[in-house]
Design a protein around this motif. Structure first.
Motif, PDB file in Angstrom:
ATOM      1  N   UNK A 205       0.833  -1.204   0.000  1.00 11.56           N
ATOM      2  CA  UNK A 205       0.000   0.000   0.000  1.00 11.56           C
ATOM      3  C   UNK A 205       0.870   1.257   0.000  1.00 11.56           C
ATOM      4  N   UNK A 206       1.832   1.295   0.906  1.00  9.45           N
ATOM      5  CA  UNK A 206       2.701   2.471   0.998  1.00  9.45           C
ATOM      6  C   UNK A 206       3.492   2.682  -0.287  1.00  9.45           C
ATOM      7  N   UNK A 207       4.027   1.597  -0.847  1.00  5.46           N
ATOM      8  CA  UNK A 207       4.864   1.693  -2.050  1.00  5.46           C
ATOM      9  C   UNK A 207       4.055   2.132  -3.273  1.00  5.46           C
ATOM     10  N   UNK A 208       2.876   1.513  -3.461  1.00  5.60           N
ATOM     11  CA  UNK A 208       2.030   1.872  -4.618  1.00  5.60           C
ATOM     12  C   UNK A 208       1.534   3.311  -4.476  1.00  5.60           C
ATOM     13  N   UNK A 209       1.136   3.696  -3.282  1.00 10.63           N
ATOM     14  CA  UNK A 209       0.656   5.053  -3.041  1.00 10.63           C
ATOM     15  C   UNK A 209       1.762   6.076  -3.330  1.00 10.63           C
ATOM     16  N   UNK A 210       2.966   5.788  -2.852  1.00  2.15           N
ATOM     17  CA  UNK A 210       4.105   6.692  -3.080  1.00  2.15           C
ATOM     18  C   UNK A 210       4.415   6.802  -4.574  1.00  2.15           C
ATOM     19  N   UNK A 211       4.356   5.675  -5.277  1.00  2.00           N
ATOM     20  CA  UNK A 211       4.645   5.689  -6.722  1.00  2.00           C
ATOM     21  C   UNK A 211       3.618   6.521  -7.486  1.00  2.00           C
ATOM     22  N   UNK A 212       2.341   6.353  -7.142  1.00  2.00           N
ATOM     23  CA  UNK A 212       1.272   7.111  -7.802  1.00  2.00           C
ATOM     24  C   UNK A 212       1.468   8.614  -7.593  1.00  2.00           C
ATOM     25  N   UNK A 215       4.794   9.998  -9.404  1.00  2.00           N
ATOM     26  CA  UNK A 215       4.664  10.110 -10.862  1.00  2.00           C
ATOM     27  C   UNK A 215       3.542  11.060 -11.274  1.00  2.00           C
ATOM     28  N   UNK A 216       2.799  11.573 -10.292  1.00  2.00           N
ATOM     29  CA  UNK A 216       1.742  12.525 -10.582  1.00  2.00           C
ATOM     30  C   UNK A 216       0.550  11.922 -11.306  1.00  2.00           C
ATOM     31  N   UNK A 217       0.354  10.610 -11.137  1.00  2.00           N
ATOM     32  CA  UNK A 217      -0.765   9.953 -11.819  1.00  2.00           C
ATOM     33  C   UNK A 217      -2.107  10.395 -11.239  1.00  2.00           C
ATOM     34  N   UNK A 218      -2.141  10.550  -9.931  1.00  4.40           N
ATOM     35  CA  UNK A 218      -3.352  10.998  -9.234  1.00  4.40           C
ATOM     36  C   UNK A 218      -2.946  11.849  -8.048  1.00  4.40           C
ATOM     37  N   UNK A 219      -3.893  12.603  -7.527  1.00  4.74           N
ATOM     38  CA  UNK A 219      -3.628  13.376  -6.319  1.00  4.74           C
ATOM     39  C   UNK A 219      -3.857  12.486  -5.101  1.00  4.74           C
ATOM     40  N   UNK A 220      -3.425  12.967  -3.951  1.00  6.30           N
ATOM     41  CA  UNK A 220      -3.583  12.198  -2.714  1.00  6.30           C
ATOM     42  C   UNK A 220      -5.042  12.294  -2.255  1.00  6.30           C
ATOM     43  N   UNK A 223      -9.238   8.246  -4.978  1.00  5.32           N
ATOM     44  CA  UNK A 223      -8.823   7.398  -6.094  1.00  5.32           C
ATOM     45  C   UNK A 223      -7.488   6.716  -5.838  1.00  5.32           C
ATOM     46  N   UNK A 224      -6.531   7.474  -5.322  1.00  7.52           N
ATOM     47  CA  UNK A 224      -5.214   6.924  -4.998  1.00  7.52           C
ATOM     48  C   UNK A 224      -5.313   5.871  -3.913  1.00  7.52           C
ATOM     49  N   UNK A 225      -6.100   6.161  -2.884  1.00  6.01           N
ATOM     50  CA  UNK A 225      -6.245   5.230  -1.756  1.00  6.01           C
ATOM     51  C   UNK A 225      -6.879   3.921  -2.197  1.00  6.01           C
ATOM     52  N   UNK A 226      -7.908   3.999  -3.045  1.00  3.34           N
ATOM     53  CA  UNK A 226      -8.594   2.792  -3.517  1.00  3.34           C
ATOM     54  C   UNK A 226      -7.670   1.962  -4.398  1.00  3.34           C
ATOM     55  N   UNK A 227      -6.969   2.608  -5.336  1.00  4.36           N
ATOM     56  CA  UNK A 227      -6.080   1.895  -6.256  1.00  4.36           C
ATOM     57  C   UNK A 227      -4.942   1.214  -5.502  1.00  4.36           C
ATOM     58  N   UNK A 228      -4.312   1.941  -4.586  1.00  4.16           N
ATOM     59  CA  UNK A 228      -3.189   1.385  -3.820  1.00  4.16           C
ATOM     60  C   UNK A 228      -3.641   0.259  -2.911  1.00  4.16           C
ATOM     61  N   UNK A 229      -4.794   0.411  -2.295  1.00  4.61           N
ATOM     62  CA  UNK A 229      -5.280  -0.620  -1.372  1.00  4.61           C
ATOM     63  C   UNK A 229      -5.743  -1.875  -2.110  1.00  4.61           C
ATOM     64  N   UNK A 301      -7.962   0.806   4.365  1.00  2.00           N
ATOM     65  CA  UNK A 301      -7.113   1.977   4.148  1.00  2.00           C
ATOM     66  C   UNK A 301      -7.907   3.249   3.860  1.00  2.00           C
ATOM     67  N   UNK A 302      -9.042   3.117   3.179  1.00  2.00           N
ATOM     68  CA  UNK A 302      -9.883   4.302   2.954  1.00  2.00           C
ATOM     69  C   UNK A 302     -10.403   4.820   4.299  1.00  2.00           C
ATOM     70  N   UNK A 303     -10.855   3.887   5.158  1.00  2.00           N
ATOM     71  CA  UNK A 303     -11.317   4.281   6.494  1.00  2.00           C
ATOM     72  C   UNK A 303     -10.166   4.850   7.308  1.00  2.00           C
ATOM     73  N   UNK A 304      -8.990   4.199   7.214  1.00  2.00           N
ATOM     74  CA  UNK A 304      -7.819   4.655   7.961  1.00  2.00           C
ATOM     75  C   UNK A 304      -7.437   6.080   7.592  1.00  2.00           C
ATOM     76  N   UNK A 305      -7.459   6.385   6.305  1.00  2.00           N
ATOM     77  CA  UNK A 305      -7.105   7.740   5.857  1.00  2.00           C
ATOM     78  C   UNK A 305      -8.095   8.771   6.409  1.00  2.00           C
TER      79      UNK A 305
END
Length: 316
Positions: A205-212, A215-220, A223-229, A301-305
């Protein structure tokens, strides 16, 4: 960090655990399919003849049923309420296991993150996951055993069911009938599974979120949380399913005084499972595992955020 990481992780885990409990129950039922061996049936082909001896006929093993089949049969035979069998154990398990692992991972992440770059190497993320998962599993194993048994109870014949009223009743009966050590039955498997799940899930989760974000693919955001999780849930499912199958079977086995248990331990269970059902038996329940692990991880992770946003101004 303090206790905040434990509180945030605990709340998010309980919400995720309760939301996906029916999928977890179906996964357990599927993992137990094919476990029982052939059933001997005595039949007399010619009862009229005095010299005719009885012949043993081996019943065919039960057919393996898929996710929809297991779920629909469960509802048909046990009712809709059966989908939440053992949910009290899920709440206790998440309270003990996930609260501990999420809180410890948060603490280790804070200590091992480079203060200048604000990054943490993947190796350290995995290490933090291994440590946090192991300790969390040891703490939560009693609730895990109770949950597996409560979820599996409905598949047993009426005269063999344990009929636990709640997770506390399950734990009390296990201590009285099988001793306190029964609460940590399969703990080595639980710990191994938790190390794999926690390290792969949280690190992914941390690695995918950081990569997104890098690279500016999505904002924090959502969408980012769902994709990474979702990615983290899939990775965790692949890594943990074999251990999860063996854990489920060892925890669910019925131990009676004077009778040899079905399995001597984790290795014996794995060998017997592969010998009787093939290597792919270790991936029984993989579809419901992914079906449960992916939404569980997304909700987690969505709830955690969101919980972190609520708690950001509090320090405890």
């Amino acid at each position: 960090m303090g206790l905040k990481g434990f509180a945030e992780g605990g709340i998010a885990s309980i919400v995720a655990g309760c939301s996906t409990h029916p999928l977890d129950l179906i996964k357990v039922r599927m993992q137990l399919q094919g476990e029982s061996g052939p059933v001997p049936v005595q039949t007399n082909l010619r009862p009229a003849l005095a010299f005719q001896t009885s012949t043993t006929v081996t019943a065919a093993p039960p057919l393996r049923v898929g996710v929809i089949g297991v779920g629909s049969r469960l509802i048909r035979e046990e009712g809709m309420r059966a989908l939440f069998s053992g949910v009290s154990a899920t709440v206790l398990r998440q309270t003990l296991y996930s609260t501990t692992r999420m809180g410890l991972y948060d603490i280790l992440k804070g200590k091992w993150t480079d203060p200048e770059t604000k990054t943490m190497p993947l190796s350290k993320k995995l290490g933090a996951g291994f440590i946090a998962g192991a300790i969390g599993a040891a703490v939560g194993n009693p609730a895990d055993v109770a949950m597996v048994r409560m979820q599996a109870d409905g598949r047993l014949p009426l005269d063999q069911r344990r009929n636990y009223k709640s997770v506390l009743d399950a734990i009390t009966q296990m201590i009285r009938r099988e001793g306190v050590t029964s609460l940590w039955r399969g703990s080595s498997l639980t710990i191994n599974r938790a190390m794999l799940v926690t390290s792969s899930q949280l690190a992914s989760y941390d690695s995918v979120k950081e990569t997104i974000l890098e690279k500016g693919l999505l904002e924090d955001g959502l969408g980012t949380h769902v994709l990474a999780s979702f990615a983290a849930g899939f990775v965790a499912s692949v890594a943990s399913n074999p251990v999860d199958v063996i854990k489920t079977r060892v925890m669910n086995m019925k131990v009676e005084a004077g009778v040899a248990p079905p399995y001597k331990g984790a290795v014996d269970c794995a060998l017997k499972t592969v010998k009787a059902e093939g290597i792919m038996a270790l991936y029984k329940g993989f579809v419901p595992t992914v079906s449960r692990q992916a939404p569980f991880t997304v909700v987690l992770f969505v709830t955690l955020e969101q919980v972190r946003k609520l708690f950001k101004d509090f320090d405890f």
